[in-house]
Design an enzyme around this catalytic site. Structure first.
Site, PDB file in Angstrom:
ATOM      1  N   GLY A  64     -10.996  -4.835   2.319  1.00 20.63           N
ATOM      2  CA  GLY A  64     -11.308  -5.970   1.460  1.00 20.63           C
ATOM      3  C   GLY A  64     -11.968  -5.643   0.139  1.00 20.63           C
ATOM      4  O   GLY A  64     -12.341  -6.555  -0.606  1.00 20.63           O
ATOM      5  N   TRP A  66     -10.737  -4.391  -2.665  1.00 22.00           N
ATOM      6  CA  TRP A  66      -9.990  -4.878  -3.829  1.00 22.00           C
ATOM      7  C   TRP A  66     -10.114  -6.391  -3.948  1.00 22.00           C
ATOM      8  O   TRP A  66     -10.277  -6.918  -5.049  1.00 22.00           O
ATOM      9  CB  TRP A  66      -8.521  -4.455  -3.727  1.00 22.00           C
ATOM     10  CG  TRP A  66      -8.275  -3.061  -4.200  1.00 22.00           C
ATOM     11  CD1 TRP A  66      -9.185  -2.043  -4.277  1.00 22.00           C
ATOM     12  CD2 TRP A  66      -7.038  -2.522  -4.662  1.00 22.00           C
ATOM     13  NE1 TRP A  66      -8.584  -0.911  -4.749  1.00 22.00           N
ATOM     14  CE2 TRP A  66      -7.275  -1.169  -4.990  1.00 22.00           C
ATOM     15  CE3 TRP A  66      -5.756  -3.046  -4.801  1.00 22.00           C
ATOM     16  CZ2 TRP A  66      -6.267  -0.333  -5.473  1.00 22.00           C
ATOM     17  CZ3 TRP A  66      -4.749  -2.213  -5.280  1.00 22.00           C
ATOM     18  CH2 TRP A  66      -5.000  -0.875  -5.616  1.00 22.00           C
ATOM     19  N   ASP A  92      -2.663  -8.023   5.007  1.00 22.52           N
ATOM     20  CA  ASP A  92      -2.716  -6.675   5.574  1.00 22.52           C
ATOM     21  C   ASP A  92      -2.268  -6.730   7.027  1.00 22.52           C
ATOM     22  O   ASP A  92      -2.423  -7.757   7.700  1.00 22.52           O
ATOM     23  CB  ASP A  92      -4.128  -6.088   5.492  1.00 22.52           C
ATOM     24  CG  ASP A  92      -4.116  -4.563   5.576  1.00 22.52           C
ATOM     25  OD1 ASP A  92      -4.365  -3.911   4.547  1.00 22.52           O
ATOM     26  OD2 ASP A  92      -3.847  -4.014   6.669  1.00 22.52           O
ATOM     27  N   ASP A 108       2.599  -7.652   9.075  1.00 18.51           N
ATOM     28  CA  ASP A 108       3.310  -6.508   8.510  1.00 18.51           C
ATOM     29  C   ASP A 108       4.207  -6.984   7.374  1.00 18.51           C
ATOM     30  O   ASP A 108       5.160  -7.738   7.600  1.00 18.51           O
ATOM     31  CB  ASP A 108       4.134  -5.837   9.611  1.00 18.51           C
ATOM     32  CG  ASP A 108       4.740  -4.514   9.181  1.00 18.51           C
ATOM     33  OD1 ASP A 108       4.925  -4.301   7.963  1.00 18.51           O
ATOM     34  OD2 ASP A 108       5.045  -3.689  10.066  1.00 18.51           O
ATOM     35  N   ASP A 133      -2.315  -1.780  -2.344  1.00 15.92           N
ATOM     36  CA  ASP A 133      -2.945  -0.553  -1.867  1.00 15.92           C
ATOM     37  C   ASP A 133      -2.315  -0.153  -0.533  1.00 15.92           C
ATOM     38  O   ASP A 133      -2.905   0.589   0.247  1.00 15.92           O
ATOM     39  CB  ASP A 133      -4.453  -0.777  -1.706  1.00 15.92           C
ATOM     40  CG  ASP A 133      -5.240   0.523  -1.645  1.00 15.92           C
ATOM     41  OD1 ASP A 133      -4.761   1.528  -2.199  1.00 15.92           O
ATOM     42  OD2 ASP A 133      -6.328   0.542  -1.037  1.00 15.92           O
ATOM     43  N   LYS A 173      -0.132   1.727  -5.291  1.00 12.04           N
ATOM     44  CA  LYS A 173      -0.590   3.079  -4.989  1.00 12.04           C
ATOM     45  C   LYS A 173       0.591   3.907  -4.510  1.00 12.04           C
ATOM     46  O   LYS A 173       1.429   3.432  -3.744  1.00 12.04           O
ATOM     47  CB  LYS A 173      -1.665   3.049  -3.902  1.00 12.04           C
ATOM     48  CG  LYS A 173      -2.144   4.439  -3.484  1.00 12.04           C
ATOM     49  CD  LYS A 173      -3.329   4.370  -2.555  1.00 12.04           C
ATOM     50  CE  LYS A 173      -2.966   3.906  -1.162  1.00 12.04           C
ATOM     51  NZ  LYS A 173      -4.116   3.913  -0.247  1.00 12.04           N
TER      52      LYS A 173
END
Length: 218
Positions: A64, A66, A92, A108, A133, A173
């Site tokens: 959490g 970000w 997430d 997912d 991320d 990322k």
């Protein structure tokens, strides 16, 4: 026995580096759940991506940090603590402790029903910024991991293509290595401006880096 001793030495060295890490200490001081907040902070401060009033989607949000940074940035000037001006949706596969003002979905991102829930939460509103991320479970086999990483990034690009405003931005990322050049090319095909960035908070030993795409190509 030797291998076990070596493993203990590696773990001890990592723990020493972690405890003495400048960004770990700063995160503890400023109330962030992880040092990763400072990676996004540097990207944002360099490019000016996040502002109050926006619609922002945070992919791969747990634990959490970000979302915490985004929430603080989206608070109007002079606002009381916790006030949020805008919409912040986080997703997430892992659980995430609640953050006031943040809509969290657990699931997912690769599954269609989860993507449908995310799209429902967005409610057809144009999105200003998507940050990701996300990272797969790494196998240690570079060719296999490269495919898994690329798949997540391709899904993030697809989502951005469908939901971003024309002048919106996508931050992802990724890692230097197999497939990196192809992912940069993918961004160049979909965004007018593409900036590779390695924030100071990314450890020097890590191949981790970030790509920022700004302004959708028609």
């Amino acid at each position: 026995m030797k291998a076990n001793t070596k493993s203990k030495k590696v773990n001890k060295a990592w723990l020493h580096d972690h405890v003495n890490d400048t960004y770990v200490k700063l995160a503890q001081k400023e109330g962030y759940r992880a040092r990763a907040a400072y990676k996004l902070k540097e990207i944002d401060e360099t490019l000016g991506l996040i502002r109050p009033g926006q619609v922002v989607v945070d992919l791969g949000s747990a634990p959490g940090a970000w979302s915490q940074y985004l929430r603080r940035r989206m608070a109007p000037a002079g606002a009381a603590a916790g006030q949020l001006n805008g919409t912040l949706i986080a997703l997430d596969i892992l659980p995430m402790e609640p953050i006031e003002g943040v809509t969290f979905l657990q699931g997912d991102f690769r599954e269609e029903d989860v993507l449908a829930r995310l799209q429902e939460a967005v409610q057809a509103r144009p999105v200003d910024v998507v940050v990701s991320d996300m990272a797969p479970n790494l196998s240690g086999v570079e060719s296999v991991d490269a495919v898994r990483i690329a798949h997540l990034i391709e899904l993030a690009v697809d989502f951005a293509q469908q939901h971003l405003k024309p002048d919106g931005a996508l931050v992802v990322k990724l890692f230097h290595g197999s497939g990196y050049a192809q992912l940069v090319q993918l961004f160049k095909e979909h965004f007018r401006t593409v900036k590779p960035m390695k924030p100071k908070a990314s450890r020097d030993k890590s191949s981790e880096t970030f790509l920022v795409g700004m302004g959708l190509r028609k």
